[in-house]
Motif scaffolding. Sequence first.
Motif, mmCIF file in Angstrom:
data_model
loop_
_atom_site.group_PDB
_atom_site.id
_atom_site.type_symbol
_atom_site.label_atom_id
_atom_site.label_comp_id
_atom_site.label_asym_id
_atom_site.label_seq_id
_atom_site.Cartn_x
_atom_site.Cartn_y
_atom_site.Cartn_z
ATOM 1 N N LEU A 48 0.835 -1.200 0.000
ATOM 2 C CA LEU A 48 0.000 0.000 0.000
ATOM 3 C C LEU A 48 0.869 1.250 0.000
ATOM 4 O O LEU A 48 0.636 2.188 -0.773
ATOM 5 N N SER A 49 1.892 1.273 0.860
ATOM 6 C CA SER A 49 2.777 2.430 0.939
ATOM 7 C C SER A 49 3.524 2.642 -0.375
ATOM 8 O O SER A 49 3.630 3.771 -0.873
ATOM 9 N N ILE A 52 1.274 4.141 -3.149
ATOM 10 C CA ILE A 52 0.937 5.553 -2.914
ATOM 11 C C ILE A 52 2.123 6.461 -3.217
ATOM 12 O O ILE A 52 1.969 7.548 -3.801
ATOM 13 N N LEU A 84 -6.362 9.325 0.648
ATOM 14 C CA LEU A 84 -4.989 9.270 1.166
ATOM 15 C C LEU A 84 -4.962 9.447 2.683
ATOM 16 O O LEU A 84 -4.138 8.837 3.367
ATOM 17 N N SER A 86 -7.259 8.400 4.729
ATOM 18 C CA SER A 86 -7.661 7.091 5.266
ATOM 19 C C SER A 86 -6.497 6.117 5.204
ATOM 20 O O SER A 86 -6.253 5.342 6.141
ATOM 21 N N ALA A 87 -5.766 6.147 4.090
ATOM 22 C CA ALA A 87 -4.616 5.255 3.942
ATOM 23 C C ALA A 87 -3.535 5.584 4.972
ATOM 24 O O ALA A 87 -2.907 4.687 5.555
ATOM 25 N N LYS A 88 -3.335 6.883 5.216
ATOM 26 C CA LYS A 88 -2.325 7.316 6.188
ATOM 27 C C LYS A 88 -2.671 6.794 7.586
ATOM 28 O O LYS A 88 -1.792 6.311 8.312
ATOM 29 N N LEU A 91 -1.900 3.055 7.685
ATOM 30 C CA LEU A 91 -0.464 2.771 7.710
ATOM 31 C C LEU A 91 0.147 3.121 9.067
ATOM 32 O O LEU A 91 1.047 2.422 9.541
ATOM 33 N N PHE A 113 -8.262 -2.463 4.929
ATOM 34 C CA PHE A 113 -7.474 -2.526 3.689
ATOM 35 C C PHE A 113 -8.384 -2.450 2.464
ATOM 36 O O PHE A 113 -8.121 -1.722 1.511
ATOM 37 N N VAL A 116 -9.884 1.143 2.046
ATOM 38 C CA VAL A 116 -8.889 2.108 1.571
ATOM 39 C C VAL A 116 -8.546 1.845 0.109
ATOM 40 O O VAL A 116 -8.449 2.777 -0.707
ATOM 41 N N THR A 117 -8.365 0.564 -0.236
ATOM 42 C CA THR A 117 -8.054 0.210 -1.628
ATOM 43 C C THR A 117 -9.176 0.664 -2.561
ATOM 44 O O THR A 117 -8.925 1.222 -3.641
ATOM 45 N N LEU A 120 -9.149 4.544 -2.957
ATOM 46 C CA LEU A 120 -8.067 5.008 -3.827
ATOM 47 C C LEU A 120 -8.342 4.668 -5.286
ATOM 48 O O LEU A 120 -8.118 5.493 -6.184
#
Length: 673
Positions: A48-49, A52, A84, A86-88, A91, A113, A116-117, A120
């Motif tokens: 994921l990281s 991005i 992003l 949400s992803a942050k 992570l 996961f 977030v996927t 994005l």
Amino acid sequence: MDEGANEAAAPEVPTATGRVVDRLAEAVEEIAGISDYRNAYKKQFCNLSRRIKLLAPMFEELKESNDPISKPAVGVLEKLNRALDSAKDLLRLGSEGSKIFLVLERDRIMEMFQVVTFQLEQALDKIPFDEIDISDEVKEQVELVHSQFKRAKERIDATDTELHTDLLSIYSMSADAKVDSTILQSLAEKLQLMTISDLKQESIALHEMVVSSGGDPGKIIEKMVMLLKKVKDFVQTQQSEMGTPTNPRVLPSHGTTKTPIIPDDFRCPISLELMGDPVIVSTGQTYERGYIKKWLEAGHNTCPKTQQKLSSTSLTPNYVLRSLIMRWCEENGMEPPKRPAQTGKPPSDCSASEHAKVVDLLHKLSSQNLEDQRSAAGELRLLAKRNADNRVCIAEAGAIPVLVSLLVTHDIRTQEHAVTALLNLSIFEENKGKIIVSGAVPGIVHVLKRGSMEARENAAATLFSLSVVDRNKVIIGESGAIPPLVLLLSEGSQRGKKDAATALFNLCIYQGNKGKAVRAGVIQTLMGLLTDPEASMMDEALAIMAILSSHPEGKAAITAAEALPVLIKVIRSGSPRNKENAAAVLVHLCNGEQQQQHLAELQEQGMMEPLFAMVESGTDRGKRKAAQLLERMNRFLDQQKEAHVQAKAQTRAWIQGLVDESRDTTASASTDT
């Protein structure tokens, strides 16, 4: 004019564009700085990281571009920015979160996961490449990332499933259940919890995680801390047997190298380490000073163990527990953990000898010997009565929670000493909050209901002292304190009645407590005090009645008790302060459904003259209340006169109507003839 308007409005879109592009670039930069992902989901977090970070060139080119971006395109970038964010969060959870929590919450983490996927992928799908100024190379890279998110289907490896099963089995066990050492060994290795440093970090992360969890934090933390303790005890024992003690201060004990298991009460709930400088927070829980300070400095305002909001961030040294830990270390051949030098000093307002005396008394107070408890509570009671410095010293030594625990003792004298010591401690303003957060109110109410007369009276005085703080009025009122206070007002000694009266007056300043007092029968009790020939409680009774008369239930109860003659008598011959309160009650009574009845009675009793006298020579408040009553009485008289005039006019009109009707009848008869 239109051109000027367009020119003025034009900068808004570029400004909004600049902000969103800057936020996107910052988000990717922050994500790039997150590392050291927990091994349970390391592959998923790294993928994921990495994906991005591949978006960074697009945001850099957009920042350098001078071409405007359309409003629809800005909206798409805003959507990408939310994805992003949400992803942050996810992570950071993977980097800083508890390893145990991440494994046990497997389904929830995998759902995060997927969400977030999806976010994005959807945001990247809507990017209008034709409307933004980026190179073909960067466009191809973004499209590649989009296709990767589109195909991404995160799965849990077989090893993760096995780890989840093992953890879940221990999580479901009772606290005293024994766990197979091979399973504990496997868990410690897979979770990489093989050193005390790792275990400390995991404990702190676990508490951080629980705060933001959506389940029942109390239950979650209890179970997970129990699980971590089992792993820690196993690791500690294993390393001791291998000759590599986790604590270099451990000394040989009775010829064996095995480290004794630390009692749970001696461990800091955050670090799970033996406490060297235990301190009490406002919820009554004890922590190692260094760890709870870090927790508070990180911006938290809750108790890590109970999740209750902290009423203050003050830390009170727990000298009693510190002494018990030192004694346990001696008995088990361990060197006591050291604490910072400054915390070993007595409180600034307490001499070394007084400090030592208080600590010694707290040892006795915490013992199981009834005589020791009784004598220690009595001495603390006297010390707290003596001066303000003693009150500070006793509270800082951690005496309040111990005294609170003795409020429910069956020993009458110990109970009397405990509640009176709390009364004396409460005189110091800062101690009021400590007494409340220690959960003292239910215990004080218990004493008020079932204690000896001396204990009941001092319990009432304690409630009065605590109720000086407005928020405490609500807490005390909801604790069931008002009915036993009303009972004490009726049957207590002279001192007890005054203590109960002052407490009731203070509590009834809060509107929500007035109805409780009325329903507890306080008006009948007050009437008894007002008609008592000795009149020893006249001042207090009238003050309470005045404050209750503003409440609908209070007004109705005062009317039902036929209090008007008594109040009129006070207006005629009472003290200036009592006249003032009696007038205040009458003002409220003459402003409701039965105001006409009350005003008529005041008029019949010739109250105009006494009220005029109050306006001339009463207290300031008494003058205002008397003036209000006179105004209402004059208005009532005017209404009465007007009604009388109208009645006379109506009577005359009715008579005139009869006369006219009679004349018409006579005239008609004469015409017929």
